[in-house]
Design a protein around this motif. Structure first.
Motif, mmCIF file in Angstrom:
data_model
loop_
_atom_site.group_PDB
_atom_site.id
_atom_site.type_symbol
_atom_site.label_atom_id
_atom_site.label_comp_id
_atom_site.label_asym_id
_atom_site.label_seq_id
_atom_site.Cartn_x
_atom_site.Cartn_y
_atom_site.Cartn_z
ATOM 1 N N MET A 1 -0.190 -22.691 4.746
ATOM 2 C CA MET A 1 -0.211 -21.308 5.161
ATOM 3 C C MET A 1 -0.473 -20.418 3.940
ATOM 4 O O MET A 1 0.162 -20.571 2.908
ATOM 5 N N VAL A 2 -1.422 -19.506 4.064
ATOM 6 C CA VAL A 2 -1.732 -18.546 3.007
ATOM 7 C C VAL A 2 -0.627 -17.500 2.981
ATOM 8 O O VAL A 2 -0.232 -16.969 4.014
ATOM 9 N N GLU A 3 -0.104 -17.206 1.776
ATOM 10 C CA GLU A 3 0.946 -16.197 1.630
ATOM 11 C C GLU A 3 0.339 -14.922 1.060
ATOM 12 O O GLU A 3 -0.458 -14.972 0.135
ATOM 13 N N LEU A 4 0.724 -13.773 1.626
ATOM 14 C CA LEU A 4 0.227 -12.484 1.160
ATOM 15 C C LEU A 4 1.418 -11.552 0.956
ATOM 16 O O LEU A 4 2.248 -11.387 1.844
ATOM 17 N N TYR A 5 1.495 -10.961 -0.242
ATOM 18 C CA TYR A 5 2.573 -10.043 -0.580
ATOM 19 C C TYR A 5 1.968 -8.712 -0.996
ATOM 20 O O TYR A 5 1.280 -8.647 -2.014
ATOM 21 N N GLU A 6 2.181 -7.660 -0.210
ATOM 22 C CA GLU A 6 1.678 -6.352 -0.620
ATOM 23 C C GLU A 6 2.589 -5.801 -1.699
ATOM 24 O O GLU A 6 3.804 -5.690 -1.518
ATOM 25 N N ILE A 7 1.989 -5.461 -2.837
ATOM 26 C CA ILE A 7 2.739 -4.913 -3.963
ATOM 27 C C ILE A 7 2.833 -3.398 -3.819
ATOM 28 O O ILE A 7 3.899 -2.815 -3.917
ATOM 29 N N TRP A 8 1.680 -2.757 -3.602
ATOM 30 C CA TRP A 8 1.617 -1.333 -3.332
ATOM 31 C C TRP A 8 0.609 -1.092 -2.226
ATOM 32 O O TRP A 8 -0.387 -1.794 -2.130
ATOM 33 N N GLY A 9 0.865 -0.100 -1.399
ATOM 34 C CA GLY A 9 -0.052 0.261 -0.316
ATOM 35 C C GLY A 9 -0.648 1.631 -0.549
ATOM 36 O O GLY A 9 -0.346 2.311 -1.538
ATOM 37 N N LYS A 10 -1.480 2.055 0.383
ATOM 38 C CA LYS A 10 -2.200 3.324 0.281
ATOM 39 C C LYS A 10 -1.258 4.514 0.064
ATOM 40 O O LYS A 10 -1.552 5.416 -0.712
ATOM 41 N N ALA A 11 -0.106 4.509 0.725
ATOM 42 C CA ALA A 11 0.837 5.619 0.624
ATOM 43 C C ALA A 11 1.469 5.741 -0.767
ATOM 44 O O ALA A 11 2.031 6.782 -1.110
ATOM 45 N N ASP A 12 1.353 4.692 -1.580
ATOM 46 C CA ASP A 12 1.939 4.710 -2.923
ATOM 47 C C ASP A 12 1.043 5.397 -3.956
ATOM 48 O O ASP A 12 1.440 5.551 -5.104
ATOM 49 N N PHE A 13 -0.169 5.810 -3.552
ATOM 50 C CA PHE A 13 -1.115 6.427 -4.470
ATOM 51 C C PHE A 13 -1.552 7.784 -3.936
ATOM 52 O O PHE A 13 -1.557 8.021 -2.735
ATOM 53 N N ILE A 14 -1.947 8.661 -4.815
ATOM 54 C CA ILE A 14 -2.413 9.981 -4.417
ATOM 55 C C ILE A 14 -3.707 9.861 -3.626
ATOM 56 O O ILE A 14 -3.888 10.493 -2.607
ATOM 57 N N ARG A 15 -4.627 9.033 -4.094
ATOM 58 C CA ARG A 15 -5.856 8.766 -3.340
ATOM 59 C C ARG A 15 -6.598 7.590 -3.964
ATOM 60 O O ARG A 15 -6.335 7.199 -5.087
ATOM 61 N N GLY A 16 -7.508 7.041 -3.186
ATOM 62 C CA GLY A 16 -8.416 6.032 -3.705
ATOM 63 C C GLY A 16 -8.028 4.585 -3.524
ATOM 64 O O GLY A 16 -8.864 3.762 -3.235
ATOM 65 N N CYS A 17 -6.759 4.263 -3.713
ATOM 66 C CA CYS A 17 -6.343 2.862 -3.634
ATOM 67 C C CYS A 17 -5.824 2.550 -2.237
ATOM 68 O O CYS A 17 -4.924 3.198 -1.734
ATOM 69 N N ASP A 18 -6.430 1.536 -1.595
ATOM 70 C CA ASP A 18 -5.944 1.091 -0.288
ATOM 71 C C ASP A 18 -4.724 0.195 -0.440
ATOM 72 O O ASP A 18 -3.761 0.305 0.295
ATOM 73 N N PHE A 19 -4.793 -0.743 -1.394
ATOM 74 C CA PHE A 19 -3.656 -1.638 -1.620
ATOM 75 C C PHE A 19 -3.841 -2.461 -2.886
ATOM 76 O O PHE A 19 -4.949 -2.593 -3.398
ATOM 77 N N ILE A 20 -2.724 -2.988 -3.358
ATOM 78 C CA ILE A 20 -2.698 -4.013 -4.395
ATOM 79 C C ILE A 20 -1.817 -5.122 -3.836
ATOM 80 O O ILE A 20 -0.634 -4.902 -3.570
ATOM 81 N N ASP A 21 -2.416 -6.289 -3.617
ATOM 82 C CA ASP A 21 -1.716 -7.420 -3.009
ATOM 83 C C ASP A 21 -1.750 -8.619 -3.941
ATOM 84 O O ASP A 21 -2.665 -8.775 -4.748
ATOM 85 N N ARG A 22 -0.761 -9.476 -3.764
ATOM 86 C CA ARG A 22 -0.769 -10.794 -4.402
ATOM 87 C C ARG A 22 -0.898 -11.803 -3.281
ATOM 88 O O ARG A 22 -0.180 -11.734 -2.289
ATOM 89 N N GLN A 23 -1.825 -12.754 -3.436
ATOM 90 C CA GLN A 23 -2.049 -13.753 -2.394
ATOM 91 C C GLN A 23 -1.989 -15.143 -3.019
ATOM 92 O O GLN A 23 -2.508 -15.365 -4.113
ATOM 93 N N VAL A 24 -1.347 -16.063 -2.294
ATOM 94 C CA VAL A 24 -1.281 -17.461 -2.703
ATOM 95 C C VAL A 24 -2.023 -18.278 -1.654
ATOM 96 O O VAL A 24 -1.683 -18.230 -0.471
ATOM 97 N N ILE A 25 -3.054 -19.002 -2.093
ATOM 98 C CA ILE A 25 -3.858 -19.831 -1.196
ATOM 99 C C ILE A 25 -3.594 -21.287 -1.531
ATOM 100 O O ILE A 25 -3.986 -21.766 -2.600
ATOM 101 N N PRO A 26 -2.922 -22.014 -0.656
ATOM 102 C CA PRO A 26 -2.644 -23.430 -0.915
ATOM 103 C C PRO A 26 -3.923 -24.270 -0.949
ATOM 104 O O PRO A 26 -4.991 -23.845 -0.491
ATOM 105 N N SER A 27 -3.769 -25.468 -1.453
ATOM 106 C CA SER A 27 -4.860 -26.424 -1.565
ATOM 107 C C SER A 27 -5.605 -26.582 -0.238
ATOM 108 O O SER A 27 -4.996 -26.730 0.818
ATOM 109 N N HIS A 28 -6.934 -26.514 -0.306
ATOM 110 C CA HIS A 28 -7.859 -26.754 0.812
ATOM 111 C C HIS A 28 -7.743 -25.739 1.953
ATOM 112 O O HIS A 28 -8.128 -26.042 3.086
ATOM 113 N N LEU A 29 -7.239 -24.531 1.638
ATOM 114 C CA LEU A 29 -7.260 -23.429 2.617
ATOM 115 C C LEU A 29 -8.183 -22.337 2.102
ATOM 116 O O LEU A 29 -8.690 -22.405 0.996
#
Length: 95
Positions: A1-29
């Motif tokens: 299973m691919v893991e996704l962790y949103e670090i910051w979202g659009k509401a955390d910035f004044i403008r321009g940034c939609d998100f900053i995420d960390r993603q973990v992709i296991p072997s062969h996914l």
């Protein structure tokens, strides 16, 4: 299973940034080949190796690589190794 962790979202910035995420992709996914609209995205490979496809062109990626996914482009990332890929994803809105 691919893991996704949103670090910051659009509401955390004044403008321009939609998100900053960390993603973990296991072997062969995969993140899956997909298309974006009016935004830019950067993948920063923190750990691991894989194959990135950008607009039907494949390139091998490894720890330390930074890949810019252009607006209206298509891209995907496949973990074709035996180890996890750990990446940071930053998406900026062009409006």
């Amino acid at each position: 299973m691919v893991e996704l962790y949103e670090i910051w979202g659009k509401a955390d910035f004044i403008r321009g940034c939609d998100f900053i995420d960390r993603q973990v992709i296991p072997s062969h996914l995969t993140v899956g080949y997909h298309k974006h609209s009016n935004n830019e995205e950067m993948y920063i490979i923190l750990e691991g190796t894989g194959t990135m496809t950008i607009d039907s062109q494949e390139v091998k990626v490894k720890k330390g690589d930074m890949i810019k996914n252009p607006p209206y482009g298509e891209h995907g990332l496949v973990n074709d190794s035996n180890d996890n890929i750990d990446l940071l994803i930053i998406q900026m809105n062009l409006e």
